[in-house]
Design a protein around this motif. Sequence first.
Motif, PDB file in Angstrom:
ATOM      1  N   VAL A  65      -2.562  -6.886   2.684  1.00 34.39           N
ATOM      2  CA  VAL A  65      -2.358  -5.573   2.066  1.00 34.39           C
ATOM      3  C   VAL A  65      -1.011  -5.537   1.345  1.00 34.39           C
ATOM      4  CG1 VAL A  65      -2.019  -3.101   2.530  1.00 34.39           C
ATOM      5  CG2 VAL A  65      -3.840  -4.350   3.708  1.00 34.39           C
ATOM      6  N   LEU A  68      -1.337  -7.382  -1.866  1.00 35.33           N
ATOM      7  CA  LEU A  68      -2.098  -6.593  -2.829  1.00 35.33           C
ATOM      8  C   LEU A  68      -1.208  -5.536  -3.483  1.00 35.33           C
ATOM      9  CD1 LEU A  68      -4.937  -5.942  -4.001  1.00 35.33           C
ATOM     10  CD2 LEU A  68      -5.235  -4.334  -2.106  1.00 35.33           C
ATOM     11  N   LYS A  69      -0.427  -4.833  -2.656  1.00 35.75           N
ATOM     12  CA  LYS A  69       0.467  -3.795  -3.179  1.00 35.75           C
ATOM     13  C   LYS A  69       1.474  -4.380  -4.156  1.00 35.75           C
ATOM     14  CE  LYS A  69       2.427  -1.037  -0.191  1.00 35.75           C
ATOM     15  NZ  LYS A  69       2.974  -0.586   1.129  1.00 35.75           N
ATOM     16  N   ARG A  72      -0.397  -5.303  -7.385  1.00 38.33           N
ATOM     17  CA  ARG A  72      -0.827  -4.141  -8.186  1.00 38.33           C
ATOM     18  C   ARG A  72       0.369  -3.467  -8.838  1.00 38.33           C
ATOM     19  NH1 ARG A  72      -5.999  -1.756  -4.962  1.00 38.33           N
ATOM     20  NH2 ARG A  72      -7.308  -3.597  -5.330  1.00 38.33           N
ATOM     21  N   THR A  94     -11.394  -1.622   9.565  1.00 38.68           N
ATOM     22  CA  THR A  94     -10.144  -1.002   9.141  1.00 38.68           C
ATOM     23  C   THR A  94     -10.292  -0.275   7.804  1.00 38.68           C
ATOM     24  OG1 THR A  94      -9.549  -3.131   8.160  1.00 38.68           O
ATOM     25  CG2 THR A  94      -8.676  -2.650  10.344  1.00 38.68           C
ATOM     26  N   GLY A  95     -11.474  -0.324   7.237  1.00 35.51           N
ATOM     27  CA  GLY A  95     -11.699   0.389   5.986  1.00 35.51           C
ATOM     28  C   GLY A  95     -11.124  -0.318   4.781  1.00 35.51           C
ATOM     29  N   SER A  98     -13.052  -1.476   1.097  1.00 31.54           N
ATOM     30  CA  SER A  98     -13.072  -0.703  -0.151  1.00 31.54           C
ATOM     31  C   SER A  98     -11.771  -0.845  -0.930  1.00 31.54           C
ATOM     32  CB  SER A  98     -13.331   0.776   0.168  1.00 31.54           C
ATOM     33  OG  SER A  98     -12.364   1.229   1.090  1.00 31.54           O
ATOM     34  N   VAL A  99     -10.777  -1.428  -0.324  1.00 37.97           N
ATOM     35  CA  VAL A  99      -9.482  -1.578  -0.985  1.00 37.97           C
ATOM     36  C   VAL A  99      -9.394  -2.903  -1.726  1.00 37.97           C
ATOM     37  CG1 VAL A  99      -7.010  -1.857  -0.535  1.00 37.97           C
ATOM     38  CG2 VAL A  99      -8.286  -0.036   0.615  1.00 37.97           C
TER      39      VAL A  99
ATOM     40  N   VAL C 101     -10.861   6.313   5.528  1.00 36.33           N
ATOM     41  CA  VAL C 101     -10.896   4.973   4.952  1.00 36.33           C
ATOM     42  C   VAL C 101     -11.208   4.998   3.458  1.00 36.33           C
ATOM     43  CG1 VAL C 101     -11.471   3.839   7.106  1.00 36.33           C
ATOM     44  CG2 VAL C 101     -13.320   4.613   5.613  1.00 36.33           C
ATOM     45  N   ARG C 106      -4.910   4.845   1.868  1.00 37.01           N
ATOM     46  CA  ARG C 106      -5.125   3.789   2.821  1.00 37.01           C
ATOM     47  C   ARG C 106      -4.251   2.570   2.549  1.00 37.01           C
ATOM     48  NH1 ARG C 106      -7.963   4.107   7.543  1.00 37.01           N
ATOM     49  NH2 ARG C 106      -8.039   2.006   8.376  1.00 37.01           N
ATOM     50  N   LEU C 107      -4.026   2.362   1.281  1.00 34.83           N
ATOM     51  CA  LEU C 107      -3.281   1.185   0.863  1.00 34.83           C
ATOM     52  C   LEU C 107      -1.854   1.157   1.398  1.00 34.83           C
ATOM     53  CD1 LEU C 107      -3.760  -1.321  -0.665  1.00 34.83           C
ATOM     54  CD2 LEU C 107      -3.277  -0.147  -2.794  1.00 34.83           C
ATOM     55  N   GLU C 110       0.090  -0.834   5.892  1.00 35.27           N
ATOM     56  CA  GLU C 110       0.152  -2.243   6.253  1.00 35.27           C
ATOM     57  C   GLU C 110       0.277  -2.391   7.756  1.00 35.27           C
ATOM     58  OE1 GLU C 110       3.151  -3.102   2.676  1.00 35.27           O
ATOM     59  OE2 GLU C 110       3.017  -4.701   4.154  1.00 35.27           O
ATOM     60  N   LEU C 113      -2.594  -0.604  12.243  1.00 39.50           N
ATOM     61  CA  LEU C 113      -4.030  -0.878  12.323  1.00 39.50           C
ATOM     62  C   LEU C 113      -4.435  -1.410  13.696  1.00 39.50           C
ATOM     63  CD1 LEU C 113      -4.478  -2.695   8.885  1.00 39.50           C
ATOM     64  CD2 LEU C 113      -5.193  -0.358   9.451  1.00 39.50           C
TER      65      LEU C 113
END
Lengths: 112, 112, 161, 161
Positions: A65, A68-69, A72, A94-95, A98-99, C101, C106-107, C110, C113
Amino acid sequence: MELGLNVDTSNPTYTVIVVRGELDVYSAPKLREALIELVSEGHRKLIADLEAVEFLDSTGLGVLVGGLKRLRSNDGDLALVCTQPRVLKVFDITGLTSVFRISSTLEDAMAG
Amino acid sequence: MELGLNVDTSNPTYTVIVVRGELDVYSAPKLREALIELVSEGHRKLIADLEAVEFLDSTGLGVLVGGLKRLRSNDGDLALVCTQPRVLKVFDITGLTSVFRISSTLEDAMAG
Amino acid sequence: MVAGTKSIELSVPSRPEYVAVVRLVVASLATGKRNLAADRIDDLKLAVSEACTNAIEANRKAGLDAPVVASCWEAPDRLEVCIADSGAGFEPSALSVHPEVTDPERLSFERGLGIPLIRSLVDDLRFESTPQGTKVWMTMFGGPDSGDETTEIVRSVVERD
Amino acid sequence: MVAGTKSIELSVPSRPEYVAVVRLVVASLATGKRNLAADRIDDLKLAVSEACTNAIEANRKAGLDAPVVASCWEAPDRLEVCIADSGAGFEPSALSVHPEVTDPERLSFERGLGIPLIRSLVDDLRFESTPQGTKVWMTMFGGPDSGDETTEIVRSVVERD
Ligand SMILES: Nc1ncnc2c1ncn2[C@@H]1O[C@H](COP(=O)(O)OP(=O)(O)O)[C@@H](O)[C@H]1O
Ligand SMILES: Nc1ncnc2c1ncn2[C@@H]1O[C@H](COP(=O)(O)OP(=O)(O)O)[C@@H](O)[C@H]1O
C-alpha cells in the motif's frame, strides 16, 4: 524464510519486481527499500509479481500500500500479479482488492 | 510428519515394504507392527525401500534391526534399498552398514 | 477461561526474524494434531503472524528485552493459541474503525489492518490486556483426527522390546 | 557454562508425537540464523531427536507429566541446544560400551545407539544429570551469517511510516 526480490527492467514501459518467499515483519522492509529505490530511480509503472509469495501478512500489505501511494503521488502505478487463493484472500478481507489492479498474468498486467 | 507404509507382494520371492516420511519414536512402532505382521503372515524375504524416508533416527534403526533379527531367526532376511547420503550416514556411524545388505535399487536388492 | 490443556509453549526473542518460527510451530501442531483443512491452517498462521508482530512491537516500545510467548491449548473440539507479551497494553475496543472498504480513504491505511484480519480469520478472539502485558487468545474449532492412536503408540514405545 | 544467549525456548509434552516439532524448530533456527551447511543441520536434527526421545522416556519412566524443554543458545561462533527433562537422571560415563562395529554381536543392539550417535554428530556434548532431571547440551560450531541485517531491519520496522 528468506525473501527473494528480482527486478526486471527489460520492458520499456513496465518494471517488474518478482517477490518470492514470506512477506512479513522480518522481510517486508527489504521490499519497501526496493520499491523506494525503484521510484527514486525514476521507475513509474511497477508490477509486483506475487506468484511465488508463500506467505503475506498485514505488514507485507502495508508495504505494498505504501508503494502504491508513493507511485500514485508520482503519477505512477503499482499493479499486482496474483492468482494464489491464500494471497488473494488477504487482499479480499482487507478490502484492498478494490484498491490495487490485480491481474492473473504478467501479460494481462502489462496490457492493463 | 506422517509415516507412509506400502506393501508390495507382487514379486513371488520378495515382499517389498516402501517406507515414506519420518521414522522416529512416534512413527517407528507402526513400522515394527507392519514387519511383525508380514513375518507372521509367512513372508520371509523382505526388502524395505527407504528411498522416500525423510528422517531416520536410532528408534527407527532399532525397529529395522529388530525386524532383521526376527527374519533371520526364521530363515529369512531383511534387505534395504537406500541411496540417500543422510540416511546411509546413520547406518554408517552406528556400524549397521555391515549388518544389513543395502542396495541402490530394488532390482539390485532382488538380484542379491 | 481456557477449554483445553496446554501442549506446546514457545518463547522467542522480540525480534522480527522469530515470527516465522512461531508460524511454523503453530502450523505444524495444527497439521499434525487436528483435522483442520489446509486453508484454515493458513488462516491460523496469518492470525498468529499478526498477533506476534504486535507483541514484538509492544515489547520493543516498552523498551523491554522480554520474549514473546506463544502457547497452544488443545481440547477435543478446538485448538487455542495464545500470544503473550509484556508490553504496556491497549484497549482493543477503542481501536479506530476503518473506513468502508469501498471508500477511497482506504488507501491511507497502511497500518491497523492486523486486528481486523485476525478477527475475520479465527473462530474466536479474546484479549486480556493490562499495563503489564497483553494476551491474545485465538480459537479454531475442529476436532482431533478421528483415529487417535497416541495412547497405543506411547505404550508400545515405552514397552519396546 | 554456556557461551551464548538464549534465543528460543520450546516446551512440549512428553509424548512421541512432539519430537518432530522440536526437530523442526531447531532446524529452522539453524537454517535461518547460521551458516551451517545442510548436512550439519541434518546432524543437529538427528542429535536433537535422540536427546528428546531419551528425555521423553525419562519423564515417562519417572511417572511425570512434566514437559521436555528445548532451548537454543546463540553465540557468534556457535549454536548450543539444550534438551532438559525432569526424570531420574543417569550416569553417562557408566553406559556400557558397544561391541566393535565389525562384531556380529552388534546385531543384539537394538537400543543404546542414541548417545553414541549424538556424540559423533555434534561438535561438543555435555550432560548435567541429577536425580531431579537431565540436561543434554549439544554444540555446533559455525558463525552467524556474514551480513547481519537484524539491527537495521528492526529499526526500520519500529520506525515504519
Ligand atoms: N499486543 C499489543 N500490545 C499493545 N498494543 C497493541 C497490541 N496489539 C495491538 N495493539 C495496538 O492496536 C493497534 C492496532 O493493531 P493492528 O490492528 O494489528 O494494526 P497495526 O499493528 O498495523 O497498527 C496497534 O497499532 C497498537 O497500538
Ligand atoms: N535424559 C535421560 N535421562 C535418564 N536416563 C537417560 C537419559 N538419556 C539416556 N539415558 C540412559 O542412557 C541409556 C542409553 O541411551 P541411548 O544411548 O540414547 O540409547 P537408548 O535410549 O536406545 O537406550 C538409556 O537407555 C537410559 O538408561
